[in-house]
Design a protein around this motif. Sequence first.
Motif, PDB file in Angstrom:
ATOM      1  N   GLU A  64       0.728  -1.329   0.095  1.00 41.83           N
ATOM      2  CA  GLU A  64      -0.023   0.118   0.101  1.00 41.83           C
ATOM      3  C   GLU A  64       0.692   1.258  -0.133  1.00 41.83           C
ATOM      4  O   GLU A  64       0.524   2.362  -0.925  1.00 41.83           O
ATOM      5  N   GLY A  67       2.642   1.524  -3.406  1.00 40.60           N
ATOM      6  CA  GLY A  67       1.494   2.129  -4.304  1.00 40.60           C
ATOM      7  C   GLY A  67       1.341   3.564  -4.323  1.00 40.60           C
ATOM      8  O   GLY A  67       1.333   4.211  -5.350  1.00 40.60           O
ATOM      9  N   SER A  73      -2.440   1.693  -7.482  1.00 39.06           N
ATOM     10  CA  SER A  73      -3.022   0.929  -6.715  1.00 39.06           C
ATOM     11  C   SER A  73      -2.125  -0.160  -5.987  1.00 39.06           C
ATOM     12  O   SER A  73      -1.293  -0.409  -6.555  1.00 39.06           O
ATOM     13  N   ARG A  74      -2.461  -0.598  -4.765  1.00 39.13           N
ATOM     14  CA  ARG A  74      -1.823  -1.707  -4.258  1.00 39.13           C
ATOM     15  C   ARG A  74      -1.900  -2.944  -4.796  1.00 39.13           C
ATOM     16  O   ARG A  74      -0.822  -3.654  -5.180  1.00 39.13           O
TER      17      ARG A  74
END
Length: 113
Positions: A64, A67, A73-74
């Motif tokens: 996360e 990202g 995004s993750r």
Amino acid sequence: MPGGMGWGRGRGRRRKMRMIGFIPKVKHFYPALPPMVPPKPPIFMTYEEFEALRLVDYEGLTQEEAGRRMGVSRGTVWRALSSARKKVAQMIVEGRELVILPQGNETPKDERM
């Protein structure tokens, strides 16, 4: 086909820009093979995969956090990281050259953020 049905627009949407901490200085890794062994085709890793591997495995960030740094995004980090890990393992196990190349959608950014 009537207008607006998807024809003539290209495939999918454009890839989002990926923020990377820096352009890797070393972009080729060669195995030390015996002289009589023919080389196998190289494995190509993208800057995106390299950056995900660097942030998660080298810097110790979560997917996360990585990202957020990369501006994706993750899930995108997870896919890039999974692909990069597989390529590194394949390079070591099969004794193949690894080449790190850009895709054209990477932007270097200041790491101090």
